[in-house]
Design an enzyme around this catalytic site. Structure first.
Site, PDB file in Angstrom:
ATOM      1  N   HIS A 269       0.857  -1.191   0.000  1.00 49.16           N
ATOM      2  CA  HIS A 269       0.000   0.000   0.000  1.00 49.16           C
ATOM      3  C   HIS A 269       0.891   1.237   0.000  1.00 49.16           C
ATOM      4  CE1 HIS A 269      -3.052   2.892   1.168  1.00 49.16           C
ATOM      5  NE2 HIS A 269      -3.994   1.956   1.079  1.00 49.16           N
TER       6      HIS A 269
ATOM      7  N   ARG B 174      -6.952  10.164   0.102  1.00 48.56           N
ATOM      8  CA  ARG B 174      -6.682  10.628  -1.260  1.00 48.56           C
ATOM      9  C   ARG B 174      -7.969  10.704  -2.077  1.00 48.56           C
ATOM     10  NH1 ARG B 174      -3.478   6.316  -3.197  1.00 48.56           N
ATOM     11  NH2 ARG B 174      -3.658   5.238  -1.193  1.00 48.56           N
TER      12      ARG B 174
END
Length: 478
Positions: free
Chosen positions: A258, A281
């Protein structure tokens, strides 16, 4: 001392019950389905408390099409999942290609029902929808406020199961052997309080992946990743237990890194990191290296990680870590209030002014703000900007910033299984009396898992496993 949450079991052949290994969402979903058939269930978990890694899931659960979405949703969820899966899917042929296609079709087709099951029947708020990396639509559901989605979902299911007379949960109970007799799985052995106990009955494995098994399975299958921090606790993987009774393994070298695990400035060498949720995000947050944007933050995890490790400055630490800043404006931060309160409390994100971040950061963020406002195209190709609202960046404008680095997060590889969750041997033959769901399985995600599909696969395949094991139990034990 082992912990047991026990209610009196009904008189349904008490010497046999369905055994579920793992108490994350996959195991809890399977157990919930089994109780609808009045089947006695025992859940075993090696941890001190139930919930597994599902408790940590922070971005949401995918579903399409649902009433919570706005705009049109077509069959792009299937296409997005296949594209994300990459070469393990596209290079597969024959029976293996067909198996992978059925797995993807099952999880995407079942996504709407999974969201409605959790929201309408389990009472979990999933009305907020965001677009995460690798998705062509906004389809990742979470609550408007309150607990992060993983904790909210797991908490709701656990509460109902603890009140159910057909269920017992045994923690601090590590399964050490799967019992097989005459080509059929008939139970497990587990250790609790230094004592070995045998349980007999059909078995569902929902024991999770091996991304925290750095010195064991990660080193075995991906030695190049053994120096990365992880979001998972250091526990051994359980796939070898399934292999020992004939289960085939697939895609074991496909380990997801990740791109954003929080780098705690107070403990940079911590090998276990808090995940910086992809929703940060998705709601508008950006990534900076030396004050400059350098990637489309909503590309797949695999792509963003590759750009980070290929272009950002590497830190001088004993772990493999990179120097990247995550930045949100007030609009993006306000859309993630429950997340942000936790991150701020932990000191993983701080609230500041652009005057403290330097001119290069201010200029780069202004360029991004121009993109969001439609004044220019994004040079990195980003099309969705969540709830970012900052249009004119001033020295006294508010920013929320934290340091992040790539972390081992999820293992796409695992035991072979089919759309009925039957564990398969190397040649594709089902192993009688054995099912699996969740991260312990392999073949669904290929080389990259989409954000929001971890909770989804647990709910979809966990419920299928529960129904399959219930039918088997009723045929053989009632």
């Amino acid at each position: 001392m082992s912990t047991s949450t026990t209610c009196p079991l009904p008189p349904l052949n008490p010497s046999h019950r369905v055994i579920i290994v793992g108490t994350g969402l996959a195991g809890l979903s399977a157990a919930t389905q089994l109780t609808t058939h009045s089947i006695p269930v025992t859940l075993l978990d090696r941890a001190e408390r139930p919930g597994g890694n599902s408790m940590k899931a922070s971005s949401g659960i995918n579903g399409a099409p649902t009433r919570f979405q706005t705009g049109h949703e077509d069959d792009s969820f299937y296409a997005d999942t296949v594209r994300s899966a990459g070469s393990p899917f596209t290079n597969a042929s024959g029976d293996e290609r067909a198996r992978r296609e059925r797995l993807v079709q099952t999880v995407t087709d079942g996504s709407k029902d999974a969201v409605y099951w959790l929201s309408d029947e389990m009472g979990v708020d999933l009305s907020k929808v965001a677009q995460l990396g690798g998705h062509s639509r906004a389809r990742t559901h979470r609550g408007v406020s309150g607990k992060p989605p993983g904790a909210a979902i797991v908490g709701a299911l656990l509460q109902k199961l603890k009140e159910n007379p057909f269920v017992e949960i045994r923690t601090k109970s590590r399964v050490t052997k799967v019992l097989k007799e005459a080509e059929e799985v008939v139970g497990v052995e587990y250790v609790a309080d230094d004592q070995t106990t045998t349980l007999r009955g059909p078995v569902i494995f929902a024991s999770g992946g091996f991304a925290g098994d750095i010195r064991g399975m990660v080193s075995q299958y991906r030695p190049d990743l053994a120096g990365f921090p992880s979001t998972n606790e250091a526990r051994e993987g359980s796939q070898p237990l399934l292999e020992s009774v004939g289960g085939g393994l697939i895609d074991m070298d496909r380990i997801q890194v990740h791109p954003t695990g929080f780098l705690d400035e107070k403990d940079k060498e911590a090998s276990v990191k808090f995940l910086a949720a992809e929703a940060l995000r998705g709601e508008g947050g950006i990534l900076l290296s030396n004050g400059k944007r350098f990637v489309n933050e909503l590309e797949t995890r695999e792509h963003v990680t590759g750009v980070v490790t290929g272009s950002a400055a590497k830190l001088d630490t004993s772990l493999q870590q990179w120097d990247v800043t995550l930045l949100l404006d007030e609009g993006a931060a306000s859309a993630l209030d429950s997340h942000m309160q936790f991150y701020l409390w932990k000191g993983l994100i701080r609230k500041t002014k652009f005057a403290e971040l330097g001119q290069e950061t201010l200029d780069s963020v202004q360029e991004y703000a121009n993109v969001v406002a439609g004044r220019k195209d994004d040079p990195f190709g980003r099309k969705a900007f969540g709830n970012w609202t900052l249009s004119e960046v001033q020295s006294d404008s508010v920013a929320y910033v934290g340091k992040v680095t790539p972390v081992l997060h999820f293992t796409m590889g695992g035991v072979l299984f089919n759309e009925r969750t039957q564990v398969l041997g190397e040649q594709g033959e089902p192993i009688t009396g054995l099912w699996a769901a969740g991260e312990v399985t392999g073949g669904l995600h290929g080389q990259n898992r989409l954000g929001g599909s971890s909770l989804l696969e647990c709910a979809v395949f966990g419920r299928i496993a529960g129904n399959e094991a219930a039918a088997f139990y009723q045929q053989h034990y009632v």
